[in-house]
Design an enzyme around this catalytic site. Structure first.
Site, PDB file in Angstrom:
ATOM      1  CB  SER A  26      -1.339   0.057   1.782  1.00 44.06           C
ATOM      2  OG  SER A  26      -0.657   0.034   2.533  1.00 44.06           O
ATOM      3  CD  GLU A  28       1.282   8.709   4.707  1.00 45.55           C
ATOM      4  OE1 GLU A  28       1.229   7.551   5.683  1.00 45.55           O
ATOM      5  OE2 GLU A  28       2.587   9.269   4.770  1.00 45.55           O
ATOM      6  CB  ALA A  62      -3.977  20.583  12.684  1.00 44.85           C
ATOM      7  CG  HIS A  88      -3.561  10.065   6.825  1.00 47.49           C
ATOM      8  ND1 HIS A  88      -2.201  10.028   7.466  1.00 47.49           N
ATOM      9  CD2 HIS A  88      -3.275   8.528   5.910  1.00 47.49           C
ATOM     10  CE1 HIS A  88      -1.865   9.124   6.562  1.00 47.49           C
ATOM     11  NE2 HIS A  88      -2.189   8.151   5.930  1.00 47.49           N
ATOM     12  CG  ASP A 120       1.398  15.655  14.739  1.00 43.70           C
ATOM     13  OD1 ASP A 120       2.003  14.794  15.771  1.00 43.70           O
ATOM     14  OD2 ASP A 120       2.001  15.983  13.717  1.00 43.70           O
ATOM     15  CB  ALA A 132      -5.834   7.204  17.628  1.00 46.72           C
ATOM     16  CG  ASN A 168      -2.621   4.616  22.660  1.00 49.08           C
ATOM     17  OD1 ASN A 168      -4.019   4.981  23.328  1.00 49.08           O
ATOM     18  ND2 ASN A 168      -2.417   5.380  21.633  1.00 49.08           N
ATOM     19  CE  LYS A 172      -3.013   3.548  18.858  1.00 49.85           C
ATOM     20  NZ  LYS A 172      -2.428   4.729  17.773  1.00 49.85           N
ATOM     21  CG  PHE A 223      10.960  13.662   8.671  1.00 48.84           C
ATOM     22  CD1 PHE A 223      10.861  14.629   8.828  1.00 48.84           C
ATOM     23  CD2 PHE A 223      11.248  12.271   7.484  1.00 48.84           C
ATOM     24  CE1 PHE A 223       9.935  14.740   7.682  1.00 48.84           C
ATOM     25  CE2 PHE A 223      10.316  13.300   6.519  1.00 48.84           C
ATOM     26  CZ  PHE A 223       9.488  14.816   6.497  1.00 48.84           C
ATOM     27  CG  HIS A 273       1.535   1.749   4.564  1.00 48.29           C
ATOM     28  ND1 HIS A 273       0.632   1.859   3.835  1.00 48.29           N
ATOM     29  CD2 HIS A 273       1.761   2.842   4.820  1.00 48.29           C
ATOM     30  CE1 HIS A 273       0.098   2.885   3.550  1.00 48.29           C
ATOM     31  NE2 HIS A 273       0.725   3.822   4.888  1.00 48.29           N
ATOM     32  NE  ARG A 279      10.125  15.004  -4.991  1.00 48.11           N
ATOM     33  CZ  ARG A 279      10.217  14.782  -6.478  1.00 48.11           C
ATOM     34  NH1 ARG A 279      10.140  14.731  -7.715  1.00 48.11           N
ATOM     35  NH2 ARG A 279      10.336  16.505  -6.271  1.00 48.11           N
TER      36      ARG A 279
END
Length: 295
Positions: A26, A28, A62, A88, A120, A132, A168, A172, A223, A273, A279
């Site tokens: 998949s 993104e 956001a 998303h 974020d 989430a 957590n 979910k 990142f 993923h 690109r």
């Protein structure tokens, strides 16, 4: 002198070629913010679409401007391609009523798969009103969406400890998530240990590894610093002296990503993923190596 390493590489390549038909990928993408970036995005989608990914996701930030661009990209993918589009959706900067309306709009537009994220925080000291797991529950109350959530093999940057983060993720899944997509990583053992820990706490959904082919090492450092991702000591050496040589950086990035996929596949991983950064070239080359090709 032994040749165990050569035999190991041969074994990896052979096993990959033998079961490549079982591998699913998949991709993104992110919404463009200029005409030039929009052209790049749609060229990349057109290039990767013949590989028939299980779905393509589009990121979401956001602010209404970014959100509208995400909606526009998703709806165009739905309208103009045969791809399964997965937007998303975050619960930052949107109330429950607005989120319900967005979910209903997506469902009526034929969107069935959503990547549900907290998002974020604009102010890191601010406590979110929704998480989430709450968003997953809200989406399931609207319709029977196929829901992906995020997983963090090396821990979420805001988590006080790994066990807190793991529980957590379990919340979910218990709220209705169908799978988790991992943050990108380069320490393969961290992903494998995380996958094992998921099993021990009763997380029974697939943890799909997120693969980031790196062409810009300086950007990666930024990142990684923001996302709590460990960069192995050997990686900066691989990109040393290549600041002005984009072609070689691309080859290095593709090679690292391919080796990741080979080892993970040997460990039983069959879904990957790819964070394409809009690109297509490296992702297409890696998929070709995996045996995923246009019919």
């Amino acid at each position: 002198m032994g040749y165990s390493h050569a035999r190991q590489v041969e074994s990896l390549n052979r096993s990959l070629s033998e079961i490549s038909k079982d591998i699913q990928v998949s991709f993104e993408f992110f919404p463009p913010n200029s005409p030039e970036m929009e052209t790049t995005l749609w060229n990349s989608i057109e290039r990767l679409a013949p590989l028939k990914p299980s779905f393509v996701s589009v990121t979401y930030g956001a602010g209404s401007g970014t959100r509208d661009r995400t909606h526009d990209v998703i709806k165009r993918i739905q309208k103009d391609t045969a791809l399964i589009a997965a937007p998303h959706l975050t619960c930052i900067d949107a109330g429950k009523e607005e989120l319900v309306q967005i979910a209903k709009d997506y469902w009526q537009s034929g969107v069935r798969h959503i990547v549900a994220l907290r998002g974020d925080l604009p102010n890191s000291s601010e406590k979110p009103s929704m998480y989430a797991s709450d968003l997953v529950e809200l989406l399931k109350s609207v319709a029977d969406f196929d829901i992906s959530v995020a997983a963090y093999p090396e821990g979420h940057p805001e988590a006080p400890n790994p066990q807190f983060d793991l529980l957590n993720l379990k919340r979910k899944v218990e709220s209705g998530a169908n799978r988790a997509i991992s943050q990108f990583f380069f320490d393969i053992e961290s992903y494998l240990r995380f996958r094992d820990r998921c099993v021990t706490v009763g997380i029974d959904v697939e943890i799909i590894p997120g693969i980031l082919p790196v062409t810009n090492y300086k950007m990666l450092e930024r990142f990684a610093g923001l996302t709590n991702v460990h960069v192995p000591s050997w990686m900066p050496k691989m990109y040393e002296g290549l600041d002005g040589d984009e072609t070689t950086r691309r080859l290095v990035g593709a090679n690292i990503a391919m080796e990741q996929v080979k080892v993970l596949n040997k460990e039983g991983v069959k879904n990957f993923h790819f964070y394409t950064l809009n690109r297509a070239e490296l992702t297409y080359a890696i998929c070709h190596t995996l045996g995923i090709r246009p019919e």
